[in-house]
Design a protein around this motif. Structure first.
Motif, PDB file in Angstrom:
ATOM      1  N   ILE A  34       0.723  -1.247   0.078  1.00  0.00           N
ATOM      2  CA  ILE A  34      -0.121   0.135  -0.012  1.00  0.00           C
ATOM      3  C   ILE A  34       0.788   1.158   0.069  1.00  0.00           C
ATOM      4  O   ILE A  34       0.625   2.274  -0.930  1.00  0.00           O
ATOM      5  CB  ILE A  34      -1.024  -0.056   1.246  1.00  0.00           C
ATOM      6  N   TYR A  35       1.831   1.157   0.801  1.00  0.00           N
ATOM      7  CA  TYR A  35       2.819   2.370   0.885  1.00  0.00           C
ATOM      8  C   TYR A  35       3.276   2.656  -0.377  1.00  0.00           C
ATOM      9  O   TYR A  35       3.362   3.936  -0.852  1.00  0.00           O
ATOM     10  CB  TYR A  35       3.781   2.073   1.994  1.00  0.00           C
ATOM     11  N   LYS A  36       3.842   1.559  -1.161  1.00  0.00           N
ATOM     12  CA  LYS A  36       4.538   1.874  -2.415  1.00  0.00           C
ATOM     13  C   LYS A  36       3.447   2.430  -3.651  1.00  0.00           C
ATOM     14  O   LYS A  36       3.812   3.339  -4.232  1.00  0.00           O
ATOM     15  CB  LYS A  36       4.961   0.733  -2.922  1.00  0.00           C
ATOM     16  N   LYS A  37       2.178   2.172  -3.449  1.00  0.00           N
ATOM     17  CA  LYS A  37       1.343   2.547  -4.293  1.00  0.00           C
ATOM     18  C   LYS A  37       0.991   4.211  -3.866  1.00  0.00           C
ATOM     19  O   LYS A  37       0.840   5.100  -4.765  1.00  0.00           O
ATOM     20  CB  LYS A  37      -0.255   1.931  -4.226  1.00  0.00           C
ATOM     21  N   ILE A  38       1.046   4.485  -2.852  1.00  0.00           N
ATOM     22  CA  ILE A  38       0.815   5.863  -2.293  1.00  0.00           C
ATOM     23  C   ILE A  38       1.956   6.700  -2.774  1.00  0.00           C
ATOM     24  O   ILE A  38       1.801   7.668  -3.457  1.00  0.00           O
ATOM     25  CB  ILE A  38       0.659   6.043  -0.751  1.00  0.00           C
ATOM     26  N   ILE A  39       3.228   6.106  -2.565  1.00  0.00           N
ATOM     27  CA  ILE A  39       4.274   6.854  -3.122  1.00  0.00           C
ATOM     28  C   ILE A  39       4.359   7.151  -4.512  1.00  0.00           C
ATOM     29  O   ILE A  39       4.621   8.273  -5.195  1.00  0.00           O
ATOM     30  CB  ILE A  39       5.556   6.184  -2.463  1.00  0.00           C
ATOM     31  N   ASN A  40       3.884   6.123  -5.498  1.00  0.00           N
ATOM     32  CA  ASN A  40       3.572   6.181  -6.928  1.00  0.00           C
ATOM     33  C   ASN A  40       3.015   7.148  -7.410  1.00  0.00           C
ATOM     34  O   ASN A  40       3.074   7.719  -8.325  1.00  0.00           O
ATOM     35  CB  ASN A  40       3.528   4.813  -7.291  1.00  0.00           C
ATOM     36  N   GLU A  41       1.938   7.493  -6.440  1.00  0.00           N
ATOM     37  CA  GLU A  41       0.852   8.553  -6.819  1.00  0.00           C
ATOM     38  C   GLU A  41       1.339   9.897  -6.233  1.00  0.00           C
ATOM     39  O   GLU A  41       0.525  10.785  -6.699  1.00  0.00           O
ATOM     40  CB  GLU A  41      -0.445   8.271  -6.403  1.00  0.00           C
ATOM     41  N   ASN A  42       2.433   9.947  -5.773  1.00  0.00           N
ATOM     42  CA  ASN A  42       3.196  11.373  -5.127  1.00  0.00           C
ATOM     43  C   ASN A  42       2.137  12.130  -4.134  1.00  0.00           C
ATOM     44  O   ASN A  42       1.950  13.324  -4.387  1.00  0.00           O
ATOM     45  CB  ASN A  42       3.532  12.286  -6.484  1.00  0.00           C
ATOM     46  N   VAL A  44       2.712  11.867  -1.010  1.00  0.00           N
ATOM     47  CA  VAL A  44       3.253  12.359   0.286  1.00  0.00           C
ATOM     48  C   VAL A  44       4.456  13.107  -0.114  1.00  0.00           C
ATOM     49  O   VAL A  44       5.031  12.971  -0.982  1.00  0.00           O
ATOM     50  CB  VAL A  44       3.737  11.060   0.987  1.00  0.00           C
ATOM     51  N   SER A  45       4.349  14.518   0.361  1.00  0.00           N
ATOM     52  CA  SER A  45       5.511  15.437   0.019  1.00  0.00           C
ATOM     53  C   SER A  45       6.235  15.708   1.300  1.00  0.00           C
ATOM     54  O   SER A  45       7.260  16.343   0.979  1.00  0.00           O
ATOM     55  CB  SER A  45       4.809  16.636  -0.413  1.00  0.00           C
ATOM     56  N   ARG A  46       6.134  15.370   2.502  1.00  0.00           N
ATOM     57  CA  ARG A  46       6.722  15.722   3.644  1.00  0.00           C
ATOM     58  C   ARG A  46       7.276  14.372   4.063  1.00  0.00           C
ATOM     59  O   ARG A  46       6.640  13.443   4.325  1.00  0.00           O
ATOM     60  CB  ARG A  46       5.936  16.772   4.660  1.00  0.00           C
ATOM     61  N   LEU A  47       8.467  14.687   4.694  1.00  0.00           N
ATOM     62  CA  LEU A  47       9.136  13.514   5.397  1.00  0.00           C
ATOM     63  C   LEU A  47       8.494  12.906   6.446  1.00  0.00           C
ATOM     64  O   LEU A  47       8.586  11.652   6.927  1.00  0.00           O
ATOM     65  CB  LEU A  47      10.710  13.492   5.571  1.00  0.00           C
ATOM     66  N   ASP A  48       8.193  13.984   7.520  1.00  0.00           N
ATOM     67  CA  ASP A  48       7.379  13.782   8.757  1.00  0.00           C
ATOM     68  C   ASP A  48       6.028  12.881   8.434  1.00  0.00           C
ATOM     69  O   ASP A  48       5.723  11.774   9.053  1.00  0.00           O
ATOM     70  CB  ASP A  48       7.161  14.817   9.424  1.00  0.00           C
ATOM     71  N   HIS A  49       5.445  13.261   7.194  1.00  0.00           N
ATOM     72  CA  HIS A  49       3.967  12.702   6.968  1.00  0.00           C
ATOM     73  C   HIS A  49       4.356  11.113   6.411  1.00  0.00           C
ATOM     74  O   HIS A  49       3.890  10.043   6.671  1.00  0.00           O
ATOM     75  CB  HIS A  49       3.294  13.395   5.808  1.00  0.00           C
TER      76      HIS A  49
END
Length: 75
Positions: A34-42, A44-49
């Motif tokens: 799931i995390y990879k899918k979210i990252i692939n959709e850009n 998440v822009s902040r490291l703390d998030h």
């Protein structure tokens, strides 16, 4: 992001800054997938998030595996 367990899956719903739910919803049994899918959709822009999301997905996956209740921290 709102993370829930629904049946035998993790469900992550993406919300906009104004509180409206976006069209993005992710489902699966693995926090990593799931995390990879979210990252692939850009989404998440902040490291703390990113760190928070990874931590919460891992907790939710553990609860899914052990059949324990999951309550999202900070929600």
């Amino acid at each position: 992001f709102l993370i829930e367990i629904q049946g035998e899956e993790l469900v992550v719903k993406h919300y906009l800054n104004d509180g409206r739910q976006s069209a993005f919803e992710f489902k699966g049994k693995s926090a990593g997938a799931i995390y990879k899918k979210i990252i692939n959709e850009n989404l998440v822009s902040r490291l703390d998030h990113a760190a928070y999301l990874g931590q919460e997905l891992a907790r939710a996956e553990e609860c899914l595996k052990t059949k324990k209740e999951y309550i999202q921290e900070g929600s």
